[in-house]
Design an enzyme around this catalytic site. Structure first.
Site, PDB file in Angstrom:
ATOM      1  N   ASN A 143       2.264   1.403   4.374  1.00  0.00           N
ATOM      2  CA  ASN A 143       2.554   0.110   5.027  1.00  0.00           C
ATOM      3  C   ASN A 143       2.250   0.144   6.531  1.00  0.00           C
ATOM      4  O   ASN A 143       2.902  -0.526   7.322  1.00  0.00           O
ATOM      5  CB  ASN A 143       4.000  -0.344   4.773  1.00  0.00           C
ATOM      6  CG  ASN A 143       4.273  -1.805   5.138  1.00  0.00           C
ATOM      7  OD1 ASN A 143       5.366  -2.158   5.539  1.00  0.00           O
ATOM      8  ND2 ASN A 143       3.282  -2.667   5.010  1.00  0.00           N
TER       9      ASN A 143
ATOM     10  N   CYS B 190      -1.445   0.592   7.347  1.00  0.00           N
ATOM     11  CA  CYS B 190      -2.887   0.295   7.453  1.00  0.00           C
ATOM     12  C   CYS B 190      -3.285  -0.907   6.596  1.00  0.00           C
ATOM     13  O   CYS B 190      -3.495  -2.005   7.110  1.00  0.00           O
ATOM     14  CB  CYS B 190      -3.727   1.516   7.064  1.00  0.00           C
ATOM     15  SG  CYS B 190      -3.506   2.940   8.152  1.00  0.00           S
ATOM     16  N   ARG B 191      -3.397  -0.705   5.288  1.00  0.00           N
ATOM     17  CA  ARG B 191      -4.006  -1.732   4.439  1.00  0.00           C
ATOM     18  C   ARG B 191      -3.110  -2.944   4.205  1.00  0.00           C
ATOM     19  O   ARG B 191      -3.558  -4.091   4.374  1.00  0.00           O
ATOM     20  CB  ARG B 191      -4.412  -1.122   3.082  1.00  0.00           C
ATOM     21  CG  ARG B 191      -5.538  -0.131   3.194  1.00  0.00           C
ATOM     22  CD  ARG B 191      -5.664   0.703   1.939  1.00  0.00           C
ATOM     23  NE  ARG B 191      -4.516   1.587   1.772  1.00  0.00           N
ATOM     24  CZ  ARG B 191      -4.291   2.348   0.721  1.00  0.00           C
ATOM     25  NH1 ARG B 191      -5.135   2.305  -0.299  1.00  0.00           N
ATOM     26  NH2 ARG B 191      -3.237   3.136   0.666  1.00  0.00           N
ATOM     27  N   SER B 192      -1.855  -2.731   3.785  1.00  0.00           N
ATOM     28  CA  SER B 192      -1.048  -3.916   3.449  1.00  0.00           C
ATOM     29  C   SER B 192      -0.644  -4.743   4.674  1.00  0.00           C
ATOM     30  O   SER B 192      -0.604  -5.976   4.563  1.00  0.00           O
ATOM     31  CB  SER B 192       0.154  -3.563   2.566  1.00  0.00           C
ATOM     32  OG  SER B 192       1.035  -2.673   3.188  1.00  0.00           O
TER      33      SER B 192
ATOM     34  N   CYS C 226       0.868  -1.186   0.000  1.00  0.00           N
ATOM     35  CA  CYS C 226       0.000   0.000   0.000  1.00  0.00           C
ATOM     36  C   CYS C 226       0.900   1.231   0.000  1.00  0.00           C
ATOM     37  O   CYS C 226       2.063   1.149  -0.419  1.00  0.00           O
ATOM     38  CB  CYS C 226      -0.971  -0.026   1.177  1.00  0.00           C
ATOM     39  SG  CYS C 226      -0.211  -0.026   2.807  1.00  0.00           S
TER      40      CYS C 226
ATOM     41  N   ASP D  84      -8.214   3.954   1.259  1.00  0.00           N
ATOM     42  CA  ASP D  84      -7.247   4.325   2.297  1.00  0.00           C
ATOM     43  C   ASP D  84      -8.010   4.807   3.534  1.00  0.00           C
ATOM     44  O   ASP D  84      -8.726   5.805   3.458  1.00  0.00           O
ATOM     45  CB  ASP D  84      -6.364   5.443   1.729  1.00  0.00           C
ATOM     46  CG  ASP D  84      -5.243   5.810   2.672  1.00  0.00           C
ATOM     47  OD1 ASP D  84      -5.295   5.407   3.845  1.00  0.00           O
ATOM     48  OD2 ASP D  84      -4.319   6.497   2.207  1.00  0.00           O
TER      49      ASP D  84
END
Ligand code: 4NP
Length: 157
Positions: free
Chosen positions: A13, A15-17, A10, A129
């Site tokens: 690095n 939150c999402r990934s 993401c 995001d």
């Protein structure tokens, strides 16, 4: 047998990934497939290198019995040769990853795809995001990722 390596990417690095990485690790554990895989995550940006995942994402994941343990790192040119799959969270990540690959002398070893290519329940073409939004955004990201990460595993099984 050679392990399959998967890198989730993401922007930050945090939150999402890291959430995608932890969901995938959890899924592999539940299916007894852990030994067959190497799993990691990275960001295209450098702001958060070395940091734990955002506490809002860690708390939201813990409610689902998913522990996010990773520390942020930035994607490098070596990742294009080290991973079988590089999975981007949104279009911007995807473009940034492709641009980075084109600026290096990396081979085409890694298959670079958007994780939402593997969705089945949710319609979102990108993983939104959640960083600047409210707590519900983190739960929504986890819902989306549980769907598409499991779709990814099915696609390679
Ligand atoms: P991520 O979220 O890409 O899912 O880790 C973000 C985290 C931090 C920032 C942007 C997105 N930031 O601008 O610091």
């Amino acid at each position: 047998m050679k392990k399959i390596s998967v890198l989730f990417v993401c922007l930050g690095n945090i939150c999402r990934s890291p959430a995608a990485e932890a969901i995938f690790i959890n899924l592999l554990e539940n299916k007894g497939l852990t030994d067959g895989f190497i799993v990691d995550s990275a960001g295209t940006g450098s702001w958060h290198i070395g940091k734990k995942a955002d506490s809002r994402m860690r708390i939201a994941a813990e409610k689902r019995d998913i522990n996010i343990l990773s520390r942020a790192r930035q994607i490098t040119s070596e990742d294009f040769e080290g991973f079988n799959y590089i999975l981007a969270m949104d279009d911007s990540n995807f473009r940034n990853i492709q641009d980075l690959k084109n600026r290096t002398s990396s081979t085409d070893f890694a298959s670079i795809k958007k994780i939402q290519n593997f969705r089945s329940v949710f319609n979102e073409q990108e993983v939104p995001d959640p960083y600047f939004g409210g707590d519900e955004g983190f739960d929504h990201v986890l819902d989306i990722l549980e769907d598409s990460v499991s779709g990814f595993l099915k696609s390679i099984s």
